[in-house]
Design an enzyme around this catalytic site. Sequence first.
Site, PDB file in Angstrom:
ATOM      1  N   ASN A 213       0.675  -0.976  -0.011  1.00 12.67           N
ATOM      2  CA  ASN A 213       0.337  -0.023  -0.708  1.00 12.67           C
ATOM      3  C   ASN A 213       1.125   1.192  -0.392  1.00 12.67           C
ATOM      4  OD1 ASN A 213      -0.009   0.913   2.463  1.00 12.67           O
ATOM      5  ND2 ASN A 213      -0.265  -1.176   3.316  1.00 12.67           N
ATOM      6  N   ASP A 311      -4.111 -10.106  13.411  1.00 13.91           N
ATOM      7  CA  ASP A 311      -3.996  -8.664  13.121  1.00 13.91           C
ATOM      8  C   ASP A 311      -2.332  -8.220  14.743  1.00 13.91           C
ATOM      9  OD1 ASP A 311      -5.128  -6.187  14.297  1.00 13.91           O
ATOM     10  OD2 ASP A 311      -6.659  -6.234  13.585  1.00 13.91           O
ATOM     11  N   LYS A 350      -9.687  -3.020  18.572  1.00 13.97           N
ATOM     12  CA  LYS A 350      -8.987  -3.922  18.985  1.00 13.97           C
ATOM     13  C   LYS A 350      -8.085  -3.540  20.257  1.00 13.97           C
ATOM     14  CE  LYS A 350      -7.417  -3.058  14.786  1.00 13.97           C
ATOM     15  NZ  LYS A 350      -6.224  -3.435  13.427  1.00 13.97           N
TER      16      LYS A 350
HETATM   17  N1  CTP Z   1      -2.919  -3.232  12.413  1.00  9.77           N
HETATM   18  C1  CTP Z   1      -2.160  -4.241  12.653  1.00  9.77           C
HETATM   19  N2  CTP Z   1      -2.335  -5.750  12.001  1.00  9.77           N
HETATM   20  C2  CTP Z   1      -2.964  -5.710  11.535  1.00  9.77           C
HETATM   21  C3  CTP Z   1      -4.218  -4.578  10.959  1.00  9.77           C
HETATM   22  C4  CTP Z   1      -3.820  -3.844  11.490  1.00  9.77           C
HETATM   23  O1  CTP Z   1      -1.145  -3.844  13.796  1.00  9.77           O
HETATM   24  N3  CTP Z   1      -3.182  -6.883  10.325  1.00  9.77           N
HETATM   25  C5  CTP Z   1      -2.893  -2.207  13.121  1.00  9.77           C
HETATM   26  C6  CTP Z   1      -2.665  -1.023  12.230  1.00  9.77           C
HETATM   27  O2  CTP Z   1      -0.750  -0.843  12.635  1.00  9.77           O
HETATM   28  C7  CTP Z   1      -2.771   0.155  13.458  1.00  9.77           C
HETATM   29  C8  CTP Z   1      -4.444  -0.113  13.772  1.00  9.77           C
HETATM   30  O3  CTP Z   1      -4.168  -1.846  13.326  1.00  9.77           O
HETATM   31  O4  CTP Z   1      -2.264   0.641  14.213  1.00  9.77           O
HETATM   32  C9  CTP Z   1      -5.702   0.076  12.515  1.00  9.77           C
HETATM   33  O5  CTP Z   1      -5.482  -0.382  11.557  1.00  9.77           O
HETATM   34  P1  CTP Z   1      -6.443   0.144   9.896  1.00  9.77           P
HETATM   35  O6  CTP Z   1      -5.425  -0.515   8.793  1.00  9.77           O
HETATM   36  O7  CTP Z   1      -6.753   1.239   9.976  1.00  9.77           O
HETATM   37  O8  CTP Z   1      -6.791  -1.056  10.472  1.00  9.77           O
HETATM   38  P2  CTP Z   1      -7.388  -2.864   9.845  1.00  9.77           P
HETATM   39  O9  CTP Z   1      -7.743  -3.343  11.164  1.00  9.77           O
HETATM   40  O10 CTP Z   1      -7.411  -2.876   8.349  1.00  9.77           O
HETATM   41  O11 CTP Z   1      -9.540  -2.107   9.852  1.00  9.77           O
HETATM   42  P3  CTP Z   1     -10.134  -2.185   8.275  1.00  9.77           P
HETATM   43  O12 CTP Z   1      -9.659  -2.274   7.463  1.00  9.77           O
HETATM   44  O13 CTP Z   1     -11.561  -2.518   9.423  1.00  9.77           O
HETATM   45  O14 CTP Z   1     -10.267  -0.308   8.281  1.00  9.77           O
END
Ligand code: CTP
Length: 404
Positions: A213, A311, A350
Site C-alpha cells: 500500500n 492482526d 482492537k
Molecule cells: N494493524 C495491525 N495488524 C493488522 C492490521 C492493522 O497491527 N493486520 C494495526 C495498524 O498498525 C493500526 C491499527 O491496527 O494501528 C488499525 O489499522 P487499520 O488498517 O486502520 O485497520 P484494520 O484493522 O485494517 O481495519 P479496517 O480494514 O476495517 O479499516
Amino acid sequence: MSTLAGKHIVLGLSGGIAAFKSAELCRALVKAGVTVQVVMTEAAEHFMTAVTMQALSGRPVYTSQWDPREANNMAHINLSRDADAIVVAPASADFLSKLLHGGADELLSLMCLARPIDKVPLIVAPAMNREMWSNPATQRNVAQLKADGIHVLDVGQGDQACGETGDGRMLESDEILEELEAFFTPKALSGKSVLVTAGPTYEAIDPVRGITNLSSGKMGFAIARAARMAGAQVTLVAGPVHLPSPRGVLRFNVRSAREMLDAVVQQADAADVFIATAAVADWRPTHSADQKIKKDGSGQTPELSFVENPDILATIAQSLRGASGELFCVGFAAESHDLLQHATAKRLRKGVPLLVGNIGPATFGQDDNALLLVDEKGARELPHASKQALAVQLITDIASRLTR
Ligand code: CTP
C-alpha cells in the site's frame, strides 16, 4: 517548531578538517531559529575563515581573548553568560585534552573554563584520525570529560580525510543538529521503552510481484524519533520504506505482516509502550509462487485468492501485558471517511486505550497530517501540522497517560 528555536548557542571551532561541516551546522542552527555566536581557535582559522562563519551566523566571530570590541576586554566571560549551551564542533584531540586539564591559553578553552557549569552545558563533537581517537590517552580524556559533566557526542565511522577508514569522523551536521534537539527536549519518557511499527507490509505473489500500500512510514519514523528525543529507548519495526533510521533508534526491517508480527512479539516483552502506526496489509495471497508466474499466451489471468493476515495490534493488546495495561498500546486508524465513528469503533475492536485516527489518502507520503486522539472519554484533535510536530505532541500526550 524545533526545540532549538529561540536558543542562543555559542559554536566553538577548534582545529580540524571537519570544520567544513561546522559551516553547515551553523547554517542549520540559524535556520532552526537559533542565534549563533561563533568562537574560533587560531588552529580552526587554518581550516575555515572567520569571514565564512560570520556570513553564515550573521554575527562577528571572536578569535582572540584580547578582542578590543569588548568594553571590559573580557570576551571569555561576556560570551558565555547568556548562552543556552556551548557546542564545540569540531573538538580536536588537543582541544579535548586542554578541556580536561582546565587549559585556558586561548579564547575558546578560556571561555569553556569560565562558563557557569550549572547553567551553561558544554557539548563537544570530537573529530580526529582513527588512531588518535582510539589512543588510550584520548579515550581516557573522553571518559573523564563525561565524568566531569561534559556531553561528548559520538563519533562517526567511515572514510577519513587522511585516507584511512575507521572511527573518529565528526558527526554530520544534521546528526549534530538532531543530538542538540534531543538534548533540549524534556525527558518525559526517560527510563521507558517504546516499540513502534511503521510503513506498509509487502505480501509476495511470486518472487517479483506482490501487494502493498501507499504508506510511506513517515509518521511512524517521526514518532520513533520523538520518543527517542523524549528519552525513551526506542525499537522500530519497519516495513519496506526508503527512510533513514532516526538516530539512536534500534531498527528491524521486515517485509510481510507475519515477519512484522514475529519481530513485534520478540520485542514486546521489554516494552512499556507499543505504538502501531504500520499500514499492515489485511490480506496476503494464499500461495506465494516460488517462481515468477508466466503468461502462457492464452490470455488467461492467474487465479489469486487471499487469506487474512494476523492482526498485530490486537494480538499484542490482548496479550497478558497488553490487556493488563502494563504495556500501553496505541493504535492508528487510516480511514477515508467518517473518521470519528470508525476510530471509535476500531479502538474498541482492537482493545486499546488510545487510538489515533487520520485520513489515509490525504496523508500517505506527505510531510504533514492531522490527528484525532480517541480514548474512553472522547476525542481530541491535533490540528494540521508537520508529522514531526504531531509526533512530539502525541508522545507528550502518551507520556502524560503513563503517569496518571
Ligand atoms: N494493524 C495491525 N495488524 C493488522 C492490521 C492493522 O497491527 N493486520 C494495526 C495498524 O498498525 C493500526 C491499527 O491496527 O494501528 C488499525 O489499522 P487499520 O488498517 O486502520 O485497520 P484494520 O484493522 O485494517 O481495519 P479496517 O480494514 O476495517 O479499516
